[in-house]
Design a protein around this motif. Structure first.
Motif, PDB file in Angstrom:
ATOM      1  N   GLU A 110     -11.261  -4.729   3.945  1.00 43.63           N
ATOM      2  CA  GLU A 110     -10.145  -3.979   3.403  1.00 43.63           C
ATOM      3  C   GLU A 110     -10.631  -2.876   2.467  1.00 43.63           C
ATOM      4  OE1 GLU A 110      -7.061  -6.466   1.776  1.00 43.63           O
ATOM      5  OE2 GLU A 110      -7.734  -8.158   2.976  1.00 43.63           O
TER       6      GLU A 110
ATOM      7  N   GLU B 210     -12.083   0.036   4.538  1.00 41.74           N
ATOM      8  CA  GLU B 210     -11.088   0.816   5.254  1.00 41.74           C
ATOM      9  C   GLU B 210     -10.174   1.603   4.317  1.00 41.74           C
ATOM     10  OE1 GLU B 210     -10.422  -0.965   9.649  1.00 41.74           O
ATOM     11  OE2 GLU B 210      -8.891  -1.405   8.147  1.00 41.74           O
ATOM     12  N   GLU B 211      -9.843   1.036   3.162  1.00 37.93           N
ATOM     13  CA  GLU B 211      -8.893   1.684   2.273  1.00 37.93           C
ATOM     14  C   GLU B 211      -9.519   2.790   1.432  1.00 37.93           C
ATOM     15  OE1 GLU B 211      -6.122  -0.655   0.024  1.00 37.93           O
ATOM     16  OE2 GLU B 211      -6.349  -2.347   1.379  1.00 37.93           O
TER      17      GLU B 211
ATOM     18  N   LYS C 288      -2.317   4.297   4.664  1.00 34.74           N
ATOM     19  CA  LYS C 288      -2.618   3.525   5.855  1.00 34.74           C
ATOM     20  C   LYS C 288      -3.920   4.026   6.454  1.00 34.74           C
ATOM     21  CE  LYS C 288       0.478   6.631   8.351  1.00 34.74           C
ATOM     22  NZ  LYS C 288       1.713   6.748   9.143  1.00 34.74           N
TER      23      LYS C 288
ATOM     24  N   SER D 271       0.843  -1.194   0.000  1.00 32.77           N
ATOM     25  CA  SER D 271       0.000   0.000   0.000  1.00 32.77           C
ATOM     26  C   SER D 271       0.882   1.249   0.000  1.00 32.77           C
ATOM     27  CB  SER D 271      -0.929   0.021   1.214  1.00 32.77           C
ATOM     28  OG  SER D 271      -0.178   0.115   2.412  1.00 32.77           O
TER      29      SER D 271
ATOM     30  N   ASN E  17      -7.586   7.013  -3.972  1.00 32.81           N
ATOM     31  CA  ASN E  17      -6.320   6.484  -3.436  1.00 32.81           C
ATOM     32  C   ASN E  17      -5.175   6.890  -4.345  1.00 32.81           C
ATOM     33  OD1 ASN E  17      -4.423   5.002  -2.073  1.00 32.81           O
ATOM     34  ND2 ASN E  17      -4.995   3.066  -3.065  1.00 32.81           N
TER      35      ASN E  17
ATOM     36  N   THR F  12      -5.792  -0.193  -5.756  1.00 30.25           N
ATOM     37  CA  THR F  12      -5.822   1.253  -5.917  1.00 30.25           C
ATOM     38  C   THR F  12      -7.056   1.701  -6.695  1.00 30.25           C
ATOM     39  OG1 THR F  12      -4.612   3.181  -6.799  1.00 30.25           O
ATOM     40  CG2 THR F  12      -4.467   1.137  -8.047  1.00 30.25           C
TER      41      THR F  12
ATOM     42  N   PRO G  20      -8.817   6.610   6.149  1.00 29.53           N
ATOM     43  CA  PRO G  20      -7.691   6.379   5.246  1.00 29.53           C
ATOM     44  C   PRO G  20      -6.786   7.610   5.222  1.00 29.53           C
ATOM     45  CG  PRO G  20      -9.806   5.981   4.164  1.00 29.53           C
ATOM     46  CD  PRO G  20     -10.099   6.695   5.435  1.00 29.53           C
TER      47      PRO G  20
END
Length: 306
Positions: A259, A262-263, A19, A16, A306, A154, A29
């Motif tokens: 995941e 959260e990301e 974080k 990644s 992201n 991503t 994030p």
């Protein structure tokens, strides 16, 4: 083979450039200017670092990890990098609609359907940034496991476009030896008017530092010859991998939705239901009903890029 279950490359860790941090009791994030290599295990402080993370930092002589030596598992670029337009449920992280700009698979009131995909700019359902490019890149780091990969996810357009171009170019220029090339992931920065001249970071793939492209191609040919003499069937591996990916409507599993939430989603996006999804204790609501409601109201919030 179980039908409806996408068979994806084996994953032994994550890569990644961001974080998840806790601020005022909320998990949010946060972007970063370096890579992190983690295991697939989380504790109270977040993802547990993989031993390769520390080893590569020491070998680079820098506290910040900005390049990672890699190889690819497949010769076909779109097996290593799968990228689509994706619209996710903001609360659970489940995919609702996935398309390639021509056709899409979408949950509807009558079940899963294949429909035209006009891309996010031309889709009423995607208004408000609900649908974005979403890419998953699988790479091998080191020689500990022959087919174990690390996954980089991503929604960044710059990363997806750059990676797609590089993989296609290296495959063509090397004579279809992409899986044998000594390469590295490299973190690059740029600033634009949209970023208000602040640096944004994206991921690129280059020949490993210290090698020319001709030297990298020579090493790839030597490795390919050794593999062939040892009975390694690269072409057959690519065929099996493609069949496995086609076996399911969507690639991400139920277990991976934590995941995704959260990301790529802020706490405001997910709300109480999003936090429940992280613990697996949410009340299940029909995805079709959610999609229909979103389509009717067109009140879909935007995910964090992201």
């Amino acid at each position: 083979m179980i039908k409806g279950l996408a068979i994806t490359p084996p994953v032994i860790g994550r890569i990644s450039i961001g974080k998840v941090v806790e601020k005022n009791g909320k998990r949010l994030p946060e972007k970063d200017d370096q890579f992190s290599i983690t295991t697939q295990v989380q504790n109270r402080d977040g993802w547990v670092n993989h031993p390769l993370d520390e080893a590569l930092r020491k070998s680079s002589g820098s506290d910040k990890l900005r390049s990672i030596p890699i190889r690819f598992l497949f010769n076909e670029p779109d097996l290593n990098l799968r990228a689509e337009y994706s619209m996710f449920d903001r609360q659970s992280g489940r995919p609702l609609c996935v398309g390639n700009g021509e056709t899409c698979k979408r949950y509807t009131a009558t079940g899963m359907q294949t429909l035209p995909c006009p891309s996010p700019d031309g889709c009423d359902l995607a208004k408000g940034g609900a649908c974005k490019p979403y890419g998953r890149l699988n790479v091998m780091i080191g020689d500990a496991e022959e087919m174990g990969t690390f996954i980089f996810r991503t929604t960044g357009f710059n990363s997806i476009r750059t990676l797609a171009a590089r993989l296609s170019y290296y495959q063509a220029a090397s004579g279809n030896l992409l899986a044998c090339l000594p390469l590295e992931l490299r973190l690059r920065g740029k600033s634009t008017t949209l970023s208000h001249r602040t640096a944004i970071y994206y991921v690129d793939v280059t020949v490993r530092e210290g090698l020319t492209i001709e030297e990298a191609f020579a090493q790839a040919r030597q490795l390919n010859e050794r593999r062939q003499s040892g009975g390694y069937g690269q072409a057959a591996l690519d065929v099996v991998a493609r069949e496995g990916l086609r076996n399911g409507a969507f690639e991400d599993s139920e277990e991976e939705r934590t995941e995704i939430v959260e990301e790529f989603f802020t706490e405001a996006d997910t709300g109480t239901a999003g936090r429940a999804a992280k613990t697996g204790s949410e009340k299940k609501v029909g995805l079709r009903e959610k999609l229909i409601g979103k389509a009717e109201n067109l009140k879909i919030s935007s995910p964090l890029p992201n």
